[in-house]
Motif scaffolding. Structure first.
Motif, PDB file in Angstrom:
ATOM      1  N   LYS A 178       0.818  -1.211   0.000  1.00 55.46           N
ATOM      2  CA  LYS A 178       0.000   0.000   0.000  1.00 55.46           C
ATOM      3  C   LYS A 178       0.852   1.262   0.000  1.00 55.46           C
ATOM      4  CE  LYS A 178      -3.813   2.441   0.459  1.00 55.46           C
ATOM      5  NZ  LYS A 178      -4.804   2.507  -0.653  1.00 55.46           N
ATOM      6  N   PHE A 179       1.933   1.283   0.776  1.00 56.21           N
ATOM      7  CA  PHE A 179       2.726   2.495   0.931  1.00 56.21           C
ATOM      8  C   PHE A 179       4.021   2.479   0.126  1.00 56.21           C
ATOM      9  CE2 PHE A 179       0.006   2.448   4.700  1.00 56.21           C
ATOM     10  CZ  PHE A 179      -0.551   3.720   4.608  1.00 56.21           C
ATOM     11  N   ALA A 180       4.185   1.514  -0.740  1.00 52.54           N
ATOM     12  CA  ALA A 180       5.354   1.496  -1.620  1.00 52.54           C
ATOM     13  C   ALA A 180       5.194   2.559  -2.703  1.00 52.54           C
ATOM     14  CB  ALA A 180       5.520   0.126  -2.254  1.00 52.54           C
ATOM     15  N   HIS A 181       6.260   3.265  -2.989  1.00 54.11           N
ATOM     16  CA  HIS A 181       6.228   4.227  -4.087  1.00 54.11           C
ATOM     17  C   HIS A 181       6.265   3.518  -5.433  1.00 54.11           C
ATOM     18  CE1 HIS A 181       7.576   6.749  -0.694  1.00 54.11           C
ATOM     19  NE2 HIS A 181       6.985   7.728  -1.349  1.00 54.11           N
ATOM     20  N   LEU A 182       6.862   2.335  -5.435  1.00 55.03           N
ATOM     21  CA  LEU A 182       6.946   1.547  -6.654  1.00 55.03           C
ATOM     22  C   LEU A 182       7.134   0.080  -6.276  1.00 55.03           C
ATOM     23  CD1 LEU A 182       7.137   1.624  -9.805  1.00 55.03           C
ATOM     24  CD2 LEU A 182       9.625   1.750  -9.523  1.00 55.03           C
ATOM     25  N   ILE A 183       6.562  -0.804  -7.078  1.00 55.43           N
ATOM     26  CA  ILE A 183       6.687  -2.237  -6.848  1.00 55.43           C
ATOM     27  C   ILE A 183       7.339  -2.890  -8.065  1.00 55.43           C
ATOM     28  CG2 ILE A 183       5.420  -4.400  -6.487  1.00 55.43           C
ATOM     29  CD1 ILE A 183       3.292  -2.640  -5.049  1.00 55.43           C
ATOM     30  N   ILE A 184       8.302  -3.760  -7.802  1.00 56.49           N
ATOM     31  CA  ILE A 184       8.968  -4.493  -8.873  1.00 56.49           C
ATOM     32  C   ILE A 184       8.442  -5.932  -8.867  1.00 56.49           C
ATOM     33  CG2 ILE A 184      11.159  -5.285  -9.836  1.00 56.49           C
ATOM     34  CD1 ILE A 184      12.540  -3.039  -8.288  1.00 56.49           C
ATOM     35  N   ALA A 185       7.889  -6.357  -9.978  1.00 51.02           N
ATOM     36  CA  ALA A 185       7.374  -7.723 -10.113  1.00 51.02           C
ATOM     37  C   ALA A 185       8.394  -8.598 -10.825  1.00 51.02           C
ATOM     38  CB  ALA A 185       6.062  -7.714 -10.888  1.00 51.02           C
ATOM     39  N   GLN A 186       8.341  -9.894 -10.528  1.00 55.44           N
ATOM     40  CA  GLN A 186       9.228 -10.860 -11.166  1.00 55.44           C
ATOM     41  C   GLN A 186       8.609 -11.479 -12.412  1.00 55.44           C
ATOM     42  OE1 GLN A 186       9.401 -13.279  -7.494  1.00 55.44           O
ATOM     43  NE2 GLN A 186      11.603 -13.316  -7.826  1.00 55.44           N
ATOM     44  N   ASN A 187       7.287 -11.454 -12.475  1.00 59.28           N
ATOM     45  CA  ASN A 187       6.603 -12.081 -13.598  1.00 59.28           C
ATOM     46  C   ASN A 187       5.313 -11.333 -13.910  1.00 59.28           C
ATOM     47  OD1 ASN A 187       4.483 -13.178 -11.826  1.00 59.28           O
ATOM     48  ND2 ASN A 187       6.051 -14.623 -11.140  1.00 59.28           N
ATOM     49  N   THR A 188       4.707 -11.659 -15.026  1.00 67.46           N
ATOM     50  CA  THR A 188       3.504 -10.967 -15.485  1.00 67.46           C
ATOM     51  C   THR A 188       2.338 -11.182 -14.539  1.00 67.46           C
ATOM     52  OG1 THR A 188       4.224 -11.257 -17.777  1.00 67.46           O
ATOM     53  CG2 THR A 188       1.912 -10.718 -17.427  1.00 67.46           C
ATOM     54  N   TYR A 189       2.238 -12.369 -13.959  1.00 68.71           N
ATOM     55  CA  TYR A 189       1.155 -12.675 -13.011  1.00 68.71           C
ATOM     56  C   TYR A 189       1.185 -11.713 -11.836  1.00 68.71           C
ATOM     57  CZ  TYR A 189      -1.497 -15.165  -9.420  1.00 68.71           C
ATOM     58  OH  TYR A 189      -2.386 -15.491  -8.429  1.00 68.71           O
ATOM     59  N   GLN A 190       2.344 -11.501 -11.242  1.00 72.37           N
ATOM     60  CA  GLN A 190       2.474 -10.580 -10.113  1.00 72.37           C
ATOM     61  C   GLN A 190       2.079  -9.165 -10.525  1.00 72.37           C
ATOM     62  OE1 GLN A 190       6.533 -10.922  -8.817  1.00 72.37           O
ATOM     63  NE2 GLN A 190       6.229 -12.951  -7.894  1.00 72.37           N
ATOM     64  N   LYS A 191       2.536  -8.735 -11.674  1.00 76.71           N
ATOM     65  CA  LYS A 191       2.259  -7.376 -12.147  1.00 76.71           C
ATOM     66  C   LYS A 191       0.764  -7.142 -12.327  1.00 76.71           C
ATOM     67  CE  LYS A 191       3.963  -4.040 -15.575  1.00 76.71           C
ATOM     68  NZ  LYS A 191       2.690  -3.431 -15.996  1.00 76.71           N
ATOM     69  N   LYS A 192       0.070  -8.109 -12.904  1.00 76.52           N
ATOM     70  CA  LYS A 192      -1.371  -7.967 -13.125  1.00 76.52           C
ATOM     71  C   LYS A 192      -2.136  -7.874 -11.814  1.00 76.52           C
ATOM     72  CE  LYS A 192      -1.665 -10.278 -17.637  1.00 76.52           C
ATOM     73  NZ  LYS A 192      -2.183 -11.470 -18.375  1.00 76.52           N
ATOM     74  N   ILE A 193      -1.765  -8.704 -10.840  1.00 68.87           N
ATOM     75  CA  ILE A 193      -2.452  -8.695  -9.542  1.00 68.87           C
ATOM     76  C   ILE A 193      -2.222  -7.375  -8.824  1.00 68.87           C
ATOM     77  CG2 ILE A 193      -2.540  -9.750  -7.251  1.00 68.87           C
ATOM     78  CD1 ILE A 193      -3.836 -11.468  -9.329  1.00 68.87           C
ATOM     79  N   ILE A 194      -0.990  -6.891  -8.829  1.00 64.64           N
ATOM     80  CA  ILE A 194      -0.672  -5.634  -8.144  1.00 64.64           C
ATOM     81  C   ILE A 194      -1.443  -4.468  -8.759  1.00 64.64           C
ATOM     82  CG2 ILE A 194       1.149  -3.910  -7.792  1.00 64.64           C
ATOM     83  CD1 ILE A 194       1.311  -6.185  -5.822  1.00 64.64           C
ATOM     84  N   GLU A 195      -1.484  -4.411 -10.068  1.00 64.61           N
ATOM     85  CA  GLU A 195      -2.151  -3.290 -10.737  1.00 64.61           C
ATOM     86  C   GLU A 195      -3.673  -3.368 -10.607  1.00 64.61           C
ATOM     87  OE1 GLU A 195       1.191  -2.329 -14.182  1.00 64.61           O
ATOM     88  OE2 GLU A 195      -0.521  -3.607 -14.663  1.00 64.61           O
ATOM     89  N   LYS A 196      -4.225  -4.586 -10.635  1.00 65.22           N
ATOM     90  CA  LYS A 196      -5.675  -4.745 -10.559  1.00 65.22           C
ATOM     91  C   LYS A 196      -6.189  -4.703  -9.130  1.00 65.22           C
ATOM     92  CE  LYS A 196      -9.440  -7.844 -11.990  1.00 65.22           C
ATOM     93  NZ  LYS A 196      -9.789  -9.110 -12.697  1.00 65.22           N
ATOM     94  N   LYS A 197      -5.556  -5.459  -8.240  1.00 69.10           N
ATOM     95  CA  LYS A 197      -6.040  -5.594  -6.868  1.00 69.10           C
ATOM     96  C   LYS A 197      -5.646  -4.413  -5.985  1.00 69.10           C
ATOM     97  CE  LYS A 197      -5.870  -8.864  -2.975  1.00 69.10           C
ATOM     98  NZ  LYS A 197      -5.350 -10.190  -2.532  1.00 69.10           N
TER      99      LYS A 197
END
Length: 368
Positions: free
Chosen positions: A150-169
Motif C-alpha cells: 500500500k505504501f510502496a512508491h513503486l513495486i517491482i514484479a518478477q513475472n507478469t502474473y504478479q504485475k497484473k495482480i498488483i495493478e488490478k487488486k
C-alpha cells in the motif's frame, strides 16, 4: 552527487562475510546483491542492511557499505528487532530503500514517516496474496504485508502474473524486471553423464522437500542429490528431512552449501527438480539453465516459460513428474537439446547488464 540507495536484505550476510554459522541463502537476497554490485559500477552509493555478524569480510564487494542491524541468532522480540532496524535505516540515510523478502512493515513505515522512497521488490507470488512462507499467516503479518504494498512508491514484479495482480487488486505502480544472472561463460559439463538429479532450496514446508525423497524412492536406479539449509521458522523440518534421506541409499543429502560453491553441482547434474507449492521466479531455475541443465518443476512455471521456451517440463502432478524425469534420464539427446535452449534463454532474457540498465531507467523515470 551520486544517488544513495539502500537494500534492506538481512539474510544477504553470507554474500559479504565468511562465517560457518551462516546456513541460509535465499533468492531474494541473491538478486539484490547482484544488482547492488552492478549499481556501484554505475556510480551509485549502495548500502546493505544485513544481520549484525562478526566474521572476515569478502573482498569482492568492498564498494558496498554494510550496516548491521541485529544478530540473526539473538532471541529478540519483534518490537526490539523493529527498533534496531529503524536505527539502521536512519544510519543508512538513503534516498531510496529497496526490500525483497524479510519481515514486512518496518521499512515501509520508516519511509512513510521520514519521506523517503520505498521500493518493494516482490520475492514470491505469495506476496500478492498476502501470505507468508509458513503454512499459517497471522493477521498482523497480513496487515504488515499489505502495508508494504500500500505504501510502496513503486513495486517491482518478477513475472507478469504478479504485475497484473498488483495493478488490478492494489492499483499500484508496478514494473516488471526479470531476475538477473551474473555474467559467466559456461559450457556443458562432461560429468552430466552421471545422470544425477538435483534438488536445491531452503528446507521449509512450502518447498515440499519430502516430495523429492519420494521421487528418489520411485527411481532407485538413479542418483539424487539434495542441497539446502535450515529455515529459522521451521528448524525441525530440516532434521526430519535429513533423517529421512538416510533411509534412501540413492539419495545424498549435503545440507547447506555456500553460494560460491554451488556452480559445480548445477553443472554436473543432468536435471534440477523443483517441488515447491508456489514461488515467484526461482533463482535455482536460472542457475540450472545457465549451466545447460533443464528443470522439471511440479507446480511452478512463471509465465509458462518452461513450456514456451523448451526449458524442461512443468509436470503438474507427481506421477507426471516421475514420467518426465525418467524421460530425460533415458534420452540424452533430449537433455542436451533442452539444456542448450535453457542456456540460450537465460543469456538473452536475464542478462545482468540489461537488467542493470532497467534499474537505472526505473530510477530516472520514477525518482528523478
Amino acid at each position: 552527487m551520486s544517488r544513495k540507495i539502500c537494500f534492506v536484505s538481512l539474510g544477504a550476510t553470507s554474500f559479504f562475510f565468511k562465517n560457518k554459522q551462516i546456513t541460509y541463502i535465499g533468492g531474494a537476497e541473491l538478486k539484490q546483491v547482484l544488482i547492488g554490485r552492478e549499481l556501484t559500477k554505475q556510480g551509485y552509493d549502495i548500502s546493505f542492511i544485513i544481520y549484525d555478524i562478526k566474521g572476515e569480510r569478502k573482498n569482492d564487494l568492498d564498494k558496498i557499505i554494510l550496516i548491521g542491524s541485529f544478530p540473526q541468532t539473538k532471541n529478540l522480540s519483534l518490537v526490539r528487532k523493529a527498533m534496531n532496524l529503524w536505527k539502521s535505516l536512519k544510519k543508512a540515510n538513503s534516498e531510496i530503500y529497496i526490500q525483497s523478502g524479510g519481515t514486512p512493515g518496518t521499512v515501509a513505515l520508516y519511509c512513510l514517516v521520514t519521506g523517503k522512497r520505498y521500493v518493494k521488490w516482490l520475492a514470491s507470488d505469495r506476496n500478492v496474496h498476502l501470505t507468508g512462507v509458513d503454512n499459517k499467516t497471522s493477521l498482523m503479518m497480513k496487515i504488515a504485508m499489505y502495508f508494504d504494498i500500500k505504501f510502496a512508491h513503486l513495486i517491482i514484479a518478477q513475472n507478469t502474473y504478479q504485475k497484473k495482480i498488483i495493478e488490478k487488486k492494489f492499483q499500484k505502480s508496478c514494473v516488471l524486471i526479470k531476475n538477473p544472472v551474473p555474467g559467466q561463460k559456461t559450457k556443458i559439463n562432461s560429468k552430466k553423464d552421471k545422470k544425477t538429479v538435483l534438488w536445491v532450496g531452503t528446507i521449509r514446508s512450502i518447498k515440499q522437500p519430502e516430495v523429492f525423497l519420494e521421487v528418489a524412492k520411485k527411481l532407485p536406479e538413479y542418483s539424487f542429490v539434495m542441497i539446502g539449509g535450515s529455515s529459522d521458522t521451521e528448524p525441525d523440518l530440516y532434521d526430519q528431512i535429513k533423517k529421512g534421506t538416510q533411509k534412501i541409499p540413492n539419495l545424498e543429502f549435503l545440507g547447506f552449501i555456500p553460494y560460491h560453491e554451488m556452480k559445480k553441482y548445477y553443472a554436473e547434474s543432468c536435471i534440477v527438480v523443483n517441488t515447491s507449492k508456489i514461488e515467484g521466479f526461482p533463482n535455482i531455475f536460472l542457475e540450472a539453465w545457465i549451466n545447460y541443465t533443464p528443470v522439471v518443476s511440479l507446480n511452478v512455471d512463471p509465465d509458462e516459460i518452461i513450456c514456451k521456451y523448451n526449458l524442461g517440463f512443468h509436470s503438474k502432478t507427481f506421477d507426471k513428474m516421475i514420467q518426465d524425469i525418467t524421460t530425460l534420464l533415458r534420452d540424452e539427446s533430449l537433455r542436451k537439446k533442452l539444456g542448450k535452449s535453457s542456456a540460450d534463454y537465460v543469456k538473452k532474457e536475464h542478462n545482468i547488464n540489461n537488467i542493470t540498465k532497467n534499474f537505472v531507467s526505473m530510477f530516472e523515470k520514477y525518482f528523478s
